[in-house]
Structures are given as structure tokens and as C-alpha cells.
Design a protein around this motif. Structure first.
Motif, PDB file in Angstrom:
ATOM      1  N   ASP A 148       0.833  -1.213   0.000  1.00  0.00           N
ATOM      2  CA  ASP A 148       0.000   0.000   0.000  1.00  0.00           C
ATOM      3  C   ASP A 148       0.862   1.256   0.000  1.00  0.00           C
ATOM      4  OD1 ASP A 148      -2.307  -1.535   0.056  1.00  0.00           O
ATOM      5  OD2 ASP A 148      -2.484  -1.452   2.244  1.00  0.00           O
TER       6      ASP A 148
ATOM      7  N   ASP B  18       1.044   4.174  -2.907  1.00  0.00           N
ATOM      8  CA  ASP B  18       0.812   5.570  -2.565  1.00  0.00           C
ATOM      9  C   ASP B  18       1.980   6.441  -3.010  1.00  0.00           C
ATOM     10  OD1 ASP B  18      -0.701   7.711  -1.109  1.00  0.00           O
ATOM     11  OD2 ASP B  18       1.155   7.717   0.077  1.00  0.00           O
TER      12      ASP B  18
ATOM     13  N   ARG C  57       2.497   9.809  -5.859  1.00  0.00           N
ATOM     14  CA  ARG C  57       3.100  11.081  -5.448  1.00  0.00           C
ATOM     15  C   ARG C  57       4.369  11.415  -6.231  1.00  0.00           C
ATOM     16  NH1 ARG C  57       0.850  12.558  -0.438  1.00  0.00           N
ATOM     17  NH2 ARG C  57      -0.406  10.890   0.433  1.00  0.00           N
TER      18      ARG C  57
ATOM     19  N   GLU D 133       4.038  17.162  -3.079  1.00  0.00           N
ATOM     20  CA  GLU D 133       3.277  15.915  -2.967  1.00  0.00           C
ATOM     21  C   GLU D 133       3.151  15.436  -1.524  1.00  0.00           C
ATOM     22  OE1 GLU D 133       1.673  14.528  -5.390  1.00  0.00           O
ATOM     23  OE2 GLU D 133       2.519  15.649  -7.070  1.00  0.00           O
TER      24      GLU D 133
ATOM     25  N   THR E 283      -0.280  16.382   2.376  1.00  0.00           N
ATOM     26  CA  THR E 283      -1.241  15.632   3.189  1.00  0.00           C
ATOM     27  C   THR E 283      -0.681  14.297   3.665  1.00  0.00           C
ATOM     28  OG1 THR E 283      -2.202  14.593   1.230  1.00  0.00           O
ATOM     29  CG2 THR E 283      -3.198  16.678   1.963  1.00  0.00           C
ATOM     30  N   TYR E 284       0.652  14.131   3.595  1.00  0.00           N
ATOM     31  CA  TYR E 284       1.219  12.811   3.845  1.00  0.00           C
ATOM     32  C   TYR E 284       0.994  12.326   5.275  1.00  0.00           C
ATOM     33  CZ  TYR E 284       4.010   8.699   3.182  1.00  0.00           C
ATOM     34  OH  TYR E 284       4.402   7.397   3.084  1.00  0.00           O
TER      35      TYR E 284
ATOM     36  N   ALA F   3      -1.565  12.688   7.372  1.00  0.00           N
ATOM     37  CA  ALA F   3      -2.905  12.090   7.508  1.00  0.00           C
ATOM     38  C   ALA F   3      -3.048  10.848   6.635  1.00  0.00           C
ATOM     39  CB  ALA F   3      -3.971  13.112   7.137  1.00  0.00           C
ATOM     40  N   ASP F   4      -2.483  10.896   5.433  1.00  0.00           N
ATOM     41  CA  ASP F   4      -2.587   9.749   4.531  1.00  0.00           C
ATOM     42  C   ASP F   4      -1.832   8.537   5.075  1.00  0.00           C
ATOM     43  OD1 ASP F   4      -4.083  11.348   2.866  1.00  0.00           O
ATOM     44  OD2 ASP F   4      -2.418  11.806   1.521  1.00  0.00           O
TER      45      ASP F   4
ATOM     46  N   SER G 170      -3.840   6.934   7.816  1.00  0.00           N
ATOM     47  CA  SER G 170      -4.957   6.196   7.250  1.00  0.00           C
ATOM     48  C   SER G 170      -4.503   4.868   6.643  1.00  0.00           C
ATOM     49  CB  SER G 170      -5.643   7.047   6.183  1.00  0.00           C
ATOM     50  OG  SER G 170      -6.676   6.342   5.569  1.00  0.00           O
ATOM     51  N   LEU G 171      -3.403   4.900   5.912  1.00  0.00           N
ATOM     52  CA  LEU G 171      -2.894   3.690   5.252  1.00  0.00           C
ATOM     53  C   LEU G 171      -2.426   2.625   6.232  1.00  0.00           C
ATOM     54  CD1 LEU G 171      -0.816   5.172   2.302  1.00  0.00           C
ATOM     55  CD2 LEU G 171      -2.802   3.687   2.106  1.00  0.00           C
TER      56      LEU G 171
END
Length: 91
Positions: free
Chosen positions: A14, A18, A22, A46, A49-50, A52-53, A56-57
Motif C-alpha cells: 500500500d 501511494d 506522489r 506531494e 497531506t502525507y 494524515a494519509d 490512514s494507510l
């Protein structure tokens, strides 16, 4: 920017997917038991927002660090887009 991401090995696929979205260039992957560290060069734009991303991942089980790596020219298709947006805003 030089990005180093450390997360459980189960999230490696994942994270790699991702990073590709980017425009990252992966420099290497280092296994450390059940954890992997991925090193990549990524445009600073890029990484907005890393944080938070990544949470989430990885279900909040990943961590990252960034440091300056160097400067590169913006790809032509992106620079044209920025110029067009700026001209439209001024009109």
C-alpha cells in the motif's frame, strides 16, 4: 525531499502504491524484522497531506521523516497548468 517511511511489513504494498501516485522515486527498502523502512525522493508539493494519509494507510502504525534533498525542474505538464491557473486568476 528525502522521505523515510517506517511501517509494519504488511503495509509495504500500500505504501509503495501511494508513493507512486506522489511521483516518488524509491531509493531502497530495508527490512528490520517485521518492520520495513522505505527511502524515496518525493517532490515537496506531494507531501502536503502525507501525515494524515500515512495514518490512514497504516492504521496509525507508520512513521516518517523528511529532509531536503535538492532541487529539480518542475515537469512541463505541471508548470503549464500552474501558469494557466495564474493567468486565469489575474484575468
Amino acid at each position: 525531499m528525502l522521505l523515510r517511511v517506517r511501517a509494519p511489513a504488511s503495509f509495504t504494498g500500500d505504501l509503495m502504491s501511494d508513493l507512486q501516485t506522489r511521483r516518488a522515486r524509491v531509493q531502497g527498502m530495508e527490512p528490520e524484522g517485521s518492520v520495513f523502512t522505505i527511502s524515496a525522493v518525493v517532490p515537496q508539493s506531494e507531501l502536503q497531506t502525507y501525515n494524515a494519509d500515512l495514518r490512514s494507510l497504516t492504521g496509525d502504525r507508520g512513521a516518517y521523516s523528511v529532509k531536503p534533498f535538492g532541487y529539480q525542474e518542475v515537469p512541463e505538464h505541471l508548470s503549464k497548468k500552474v501558469i494557466e491557473e495564474r493567468r486565469a486568476a489575474q484575468a
